[in-house]
Design a protein around this motif. Sequence first.
Motif, PDB file in Angstrom:
ATOM      1  N   ILE A 189      87.679  47.056 -20.433  1.00  0.00           N
ATOM      2  CA  ILE A 189      87.705  46.043 -19.365  1.00  0.00           C
ATOM      3  C   ILE A 189      88.184  46.679 -18.062  1.00  0.00           C
ATOM      4  O   ILE A 189      87.600  46.493 -16.994  1.00  0.00           O
ATOM      5  CB  ILE A 189      88.617  44.848 -19.761  1.00  0.00           C
ATOM      6  CG1 ILE A 189      87.952  44.027 -20.864  1.00  0.00           C
ATOM      7  CG2 ILE A 189      88.939  43.954 -18.568  1.00  0.00           C
ATOM      8  CD1 ILE A 189      88.832  42.938 -21.455  1.00  0.00           C
ATOM      9  N   GLN A 190      89.258  47.473 -18.186  1.00  0.00           N
ATOM     10  CA  GLN A 190      89.805  48.116 -16.977  1.00  0.00           C
ATOM     11  C   GLN A 190      88.780  49.043 -16.330  1.00  0.00           C
ATOM     12  O   GLN A 190      88.642  49.081 -15.116  1.00  0.00           O
ATOM     13  CB  GLN A 190      91.063  48.900 -17.336  1.00  0.00           C
ATOM     14  CG  GLN A 190      92.270  47.975 -17.391  1.00  0.00           C
ATOM     15  CD  GLN A 190      93.526  48.683 -17.826  1.00  0.00           C
ATOM     16  OE1 GLN A 190      93.530  49.898 -17.985  1.00  0.00           O
ATOM     17  NE2 GLN A 190      94.570  47.925 -18.052  1.00  0.00           N
ATOM     18  N   VAL A 191      88.053  49.776 -17.157  1.00  0.00           N
ATOM     19  CA  VAL A 191      87.039  50.698 -16.626  1.00  0.00           C
ATOM     20  C   VAL A 191      85.965  49.906 -15.883  1.00  0.00           C
ATOM     21  O   VAL A 191      85.579  50.247 -14.764  1.00  0.00           O
ATOM     22  CB  VAL A 191      86.409  51.527 -17.781  1.00  0.00           C
ATOM     23  CG1 VAL A 191      85.172  52.273 -17.290  1.00  0.00           C
ATOM     24  CG2 VAL A 191      87.433  52.499 -18.336  1.00  0.00           C
ATOM     25  N   LEU A 192      85.503  48.818 -16.512  1.00  0.00           N
ATOM     26  CA  LEU A 192      84.448  48.013 -15.880  1.00  0.00           C
ATOM     27  C   LEU A 192      84.915  47.422 -14.555  1.00  0.00           C
ATOM     28  O   LEU A 192      84.173  47.418 -13.567  1.00  0.00           O
ATOM     29  CB  LEU A 192      84.017  46.877 -16.822  1.00  0.00           C
ATOM     30  CG  LEU A 192      83.169  47.288 -18.019  1.00  0.00           C
ATOM     31  CD1 LEU A 192      82.939  46.098 -18.947  1.00  0.00           C
ATOM     32  CD2 LEU A 192      81.820  47.831 -17.556  1.00  0.00           C
ATOM     33  N   LEU A 193      86.147  46.935 -14.542  1.00  0.00           N
ATOM     34  CA  LEU A 193      86.661  46.331 -13.314  1.00  0.00           C
ATOM     35  C   LEU A 193      86.849  47.385 -12.222  1.00  0.00           C
ATOM     36  O   LEU A 193      86.584  47.131 -11.053  1.00  0.00           O
ATOM     37  CB  LEU A 193      87.983  45.596 -13.583  1.00  0.00           C
ATOM     38  CG  LEU A 193      87.853  44.322 -14.433  1.00  0.00           C
ATOM     39  CD1 LEU A 193      89.221  43.765 -14.788  1.00  0.00           C
ATOM     40  CD2 LEU A 193      87.042  43.254 -13.688  1.00  0.00           C
ATOM     41  N   ARG A 194      87.298  48.567 -12.634  1.00  0.00           N
ATOM     42  CA  ARG A 194      87.478  49.662 -11.662  1.00  0.00           C
ATOM     43  C   ARG A 194      86.141  50.052 -11.055  1.00  0.00           C
ATOM     44  O   ARG A 194      85.999  50.213  -9.856  1.00  0.00           O
ATOM     45  CB  ARG A 194      88.102  50.861 -12.388  1.00  0.00           C
ATOM     46  CG  ARG A 194      89.211  51.482 -11.594  1.00  0.00           C
ATOM     47  CD  ARG A 194      89.943  52.599 -12.257  1.00  0.00           C
ATOM     48  NE  ARG A 194      89.325  53.264 -13.366  1.00  0.00           N
ATOM     49  CZ  ARG A 194      89.886  53.353 -14.566  1.00  0.00           C
ATOM     50  NH1 ARG A 194      91.044  52.779 -14.793  1.00  0.00           N
ATOM     51  NH2 ARG A 194      89.304  54.010 -15.540  1.00  0.00           N
ATOM     52  N   ARG A 195      85.150  50.159 -11.937  1.00  0.00           N
ATOM     53  CA  ARG A 195      83.819  50.550 -11.487  1.00  0.00           C
ATOM     54  C   ARG A 195      83.269  49.491 -10.514  1.00  0.00           C
ATOM     55  O   ARG A 195      82.692  49.803  -9.493  1.00  0.00           O
ATOM     56  CB  ARG A 195      82.901  50.667 -12.700  1.00  0.00           C
ATOM     57  CG  ARG A 195      81.644  51.454 -12.403  1.00  0.00           C
ATOM     58  CD  ARG A 195      80.678  51.377 -13.546  1.00  0.00           C
ATOM     59  NE  ARG A 195      81.185  51.936 -14.793  1.00  0.00           N
ATOM     60  CZ  ARG A 195      80.670  51.618 -15.982  1.00  0.00           C
ATOM     61  NH1 ARG A 195      79.685  50.767 -16.079  1.00  0.00           N
ATOM     62  NH2 ARG A 195      81.143  52.162 -17.077  1.00  0.00           N
ATOM     63  N   MET A 196      83.502  48.244 -10.853  1.00  0.00           N
ATOM     64  CA  MET A 196      83.009  47.126 -10.025  1.00  0.00           C
ATOM     65  C   MET A 196      83.641  47.173  -8.637  1.00  0.00           C
ATOM     66  O   MET A 196      82.973  46.955  -7.627  1.00  0.00           O
ATOM     67  CB  MET A 196      83.379  45.814 -10.720  1.00  0.00           C
ATOM     68  CG  MET A 196      82.748  44.611 -10.119  1.00  0.00           C
ATOM     69  SD  MET A 196      80.972  44.673 -10.347  1.00  0.00           S
ATOM     70  CE  MET A 196      80.509  43.283  -9.335  1.00  0.00           C
ATOM     71  N   ALA A 197      84.956  47.475  -8.626  1.00  0.00           N
ATOM     72  CA  ALA A 197      85.669  47.506  -7.341  1.00  0.00           C
ATOM     73  C   ALA A 197      85.132  48.625  -6.460  1.00  0.00           C
ATOM     74  O   ALA A 197      85.098  48.517  -5.242  1.00  0.00           O
ATOM     75  CB  ALA A 197      87.153  47.686  -7.587  1.00  0.00           C
ATOM     76  N   ALA A 198      84.682  49.717  -7.109  1.00  0.00           N
ATOM     77  CA  ALA A 198      84.201  50.862  -6.346  1.00  0.00           C
ATOM     78  C   ALA A 198      82.770  50.665  -5.863  1.00  0.00           C
ATOM     79  O   ALA A 198      82.350  51.249  -4.881  1.00  0.00           O
ATOM     80  CB  ALA A 198      84.277  52.111  -7.210  1.00  0.00           C
ATOM     81  N   GLU A 199      82.021  49.828  -6.574  1.00  0.00           N
ATOM     82  CA  GLU A 199      80.619  49.644  -6.209  1.00  0.00           C
ATOM     83  C   GLU A 199      80.455  48.493  -5.226  1.00  0.00           C
ATOM     84  O   GLU A 199      81.129  47.486  -5.329  1.00  0.00           O
ATOM     85  CB  GLU A 199      79.794  49.296  -7.460  1.00  0.00           C
ATOM     86  CG  GLU A 199      79.534  50.492  -8.328  1.00  0.00           C
ATOM     87  CD  GLU A 199      78.866  50.084  -9.632  1.00  0.00           C
ATOM     88  OE1 GLU A 199      78.525  48.898  -9.790  1.00  0.00           O
ATOM     89  OE2 GLU A 199      78.715  50.960 -10.478  1.00  0.00           O
ATOM     90  N   PRO A 200      79.516  48.648  -4.301  1.00  0.00           N
ATOM     91  CA  PRO A 200      79.295  47.524  -3.405  1.00  0.00           C
ATOM     92  C   PRO A 200      78.616  46.368  -4.139  1.00  0.00           C
ATOM     93  O   PRO A 200      77.889  46.582  -5.102  1.00  0.00           O
ATOM     94  CB  PRO A 200      78.366  48.091  -2.329  1.00  0.00           C
ATOM     95  CG  PRO A 200      77.726  49.273  -2.955  1.00  0.00           C
ATOM     96  CD  PRO A 200      78.645  49.778  -4.008  1.00  0.00           C
TER      97      PRO A 200
END
Lengths: 640, 126
Positions: free
Chosen positions: A112-123
């Motif tokens: 979950i943390q990885v997905l949320l981190r990735r989401m925050a980095a992506e526009p």
Amino acid sequence: MKILLVDDDNALAEILIQQLTIQNYVVDRVADGEMGWSYASTFDYDLIILDWILPSLDGLRLCQRLRSDGYGVPILLLSARNQQVDKIQGLEAGADDYLVKPFDIKELLARIQVLLRRMAAEPQPILVWGDLCLDPVSCNVTYQGYPVALTAKEYALLELFLRHSHQVLSTSTLLDQIWSSDEFPSEATVRSHIRGLRQKLKAAGISADVVETVRGLGYRLGTYPSASNSAQKISSTVSPERQAQYLEGLTQTWQTHKGESIKRWRHLAQLSQTLAKQGMNEQQRIQAKQMVHSLVGTLGIFGLLEGHRLAIKLEGLLETMANTPAATQTKQFQVLVTTLGHALDNPPQLVAWTTNTPHSPQVLVVDINGASYIQQLMALAIAQGLSVDSATSTAVAAQLLALDDSATNYLETATRLPDVVLINLVGADTDLMLADSSSQLLLQLITKLNTRWPQLPTVLITPQADFGNRLDLTRRGATMVLEYPLSPAEILEAINQATYMRYRHSKIMLVDDDSHYLQKVMQLLQPWPFQITPLANSQRFWTIFKQILPDVLVLDIEMPGINGFELCRVIRSHPEWQHLPIIFLSVHADQRNQSKAFSVGADDYLTKFTQEDNLVDRILNRLKRYHAWCNQENGILALE
Amino acid sequence: MISKLILVIDDEEPIQKVVGLSLKMEADWQIICASSGPEGITLAEASQPDAILLDVMMPEVDGIQTFERLSNNLQTKDIPVILLTAKTGTAEKRLFQKIGVTGVITKPFDPLSLASQIAKLTGWLL
């Protein structure tokens, strides 16, 4: 961070909710795919956890539906299927990650943390506000498909407001986010760029305020305008500075005491979880009523309009609900409580509560299957201030719409009709097609409805919206045909549009020698799409009247030259204008003037400054009646 | 504008605060607060406010009982009492009229005209 958990396994869901809550995630849990679709398409989530095997709509199909509708939120699919082909299928359906059951909870949290981190980095994908679109990849801004040219700073401001649509952004936040420290900007710089942005958006054709000023606090994204959104604006004599101070104080007080409301909501949420299995005892009912009553008061005082309206609905529901409620009531309770939980996140607003609440569009929802997304839609409609009635059978709908009762007074009944009727032609969650018998009944209802009340807009939701079916439905009288699946918010937008369209060509003529008062009334009517003709000089009445041929006439009494009573007499002396609705709006509250108005042919009488909040209601009622009369007359003429 | 002192008797602290904020912003009035009927009566005796805003729905001693006690108390019987209530059905309105309160203000109220509403009910000039 908000997570939507869609899983029908109660034991697993409980553990997941507990663990995720410990990690400070806010979790909404639903147990079937259709509810998952309703929630995901209605509320904002940072991540969705989906089980593959789900009742009504499986996780894979839900995932596909969300992606095909443009939902970019990360999706984590859970499944007991551990074959490579299953994982590929899950990822191809649009899931961002795939976890095989049984799993270690720590691994789930890490993913979950990885997905949320990735989401925050992506526009994010394209940002939208009504017809205004901003594409962060190409940096293009368009309105209704036409490009809008903005400077770099104006573009950055717009993007920031669209990304933080529910937040008030202070000037210092805007300076920090958009200007670099070596630019030495001031607050005046921000004001100047916001002014520029507003001017360009206005020049592009957007009449509503995209960026709203929240005095003393900053700026925020405006509310997208719709017919239902005629929120009461503060019209106080208190200075704007004091209003700003009040709002600031209100916001701070809410922050301090929000926890108490959340605690009450949690109690209701717990009750809603156990209601279906255990019902409730008398003590629980009394406690729930106290909680809801406190929420009605508190949310109203803080100007949390949506939450206040939902709490009122819950209060009414608790009054009528048995200790072992029917399945539909349990479902309604759950949906209202969940929607209320989301409404608690809204910021306080400055709301002028008046004794006369302004007109809220009335919707009749005909749904014979008790579909989850219709329940969600109704909760959302209530939150937005619509007045919602529902019919769970065609017989009840026919009764509410007086379709079989030809003995009732046609014109009187017309004033009590809803503003719009929504009919759900979608079958059960498992099979979208309706059974033939149900389908026939609903189609007959549509035909009857159009025959008796052709002016009443009918919005249909159907799984089959190909040309042939659309043609059949519109021939039967449908105003709008919506293709399922679509989100509750999209349906609500269509309802608003249909209501709005209904009154779009209605012509209102206002005659008053006080031009300031005319402006005030025009402001009052502004949320509605009427064509308004104000007239301050009653000497020119006849010329203008014949040009306009209004649907409703609003008259003052005392005017120089020709007074309102005389104008009314002139109109009524003409055989053609016997049925034209005439409403008097006068400063005189005495019985003598009122009686005189009715004796010269008025249909209604309102007093200025105390009753004008009722004007919209009265105009709409008169319009419904007048349109019904016109239809009746046209029918008679056609027969002759 | 003459400053007034209003006693707010309401078991909900957020409502006390919002009432205080509203009256301060609109008319610069001051408030004192009590969270229960008995506490309110003691405070009314001691501070002699210009008016009392009294919540109807309170646990144990409700607003109506509190009003009766205030009316029967020599030290507080002349202080105007305005009920603050969400309930305004016909039966309730009739009851409120019968018991003789100065007025009723419905919750939620218009925050920036609360002082005007109180002034209208009490006959004060704002």
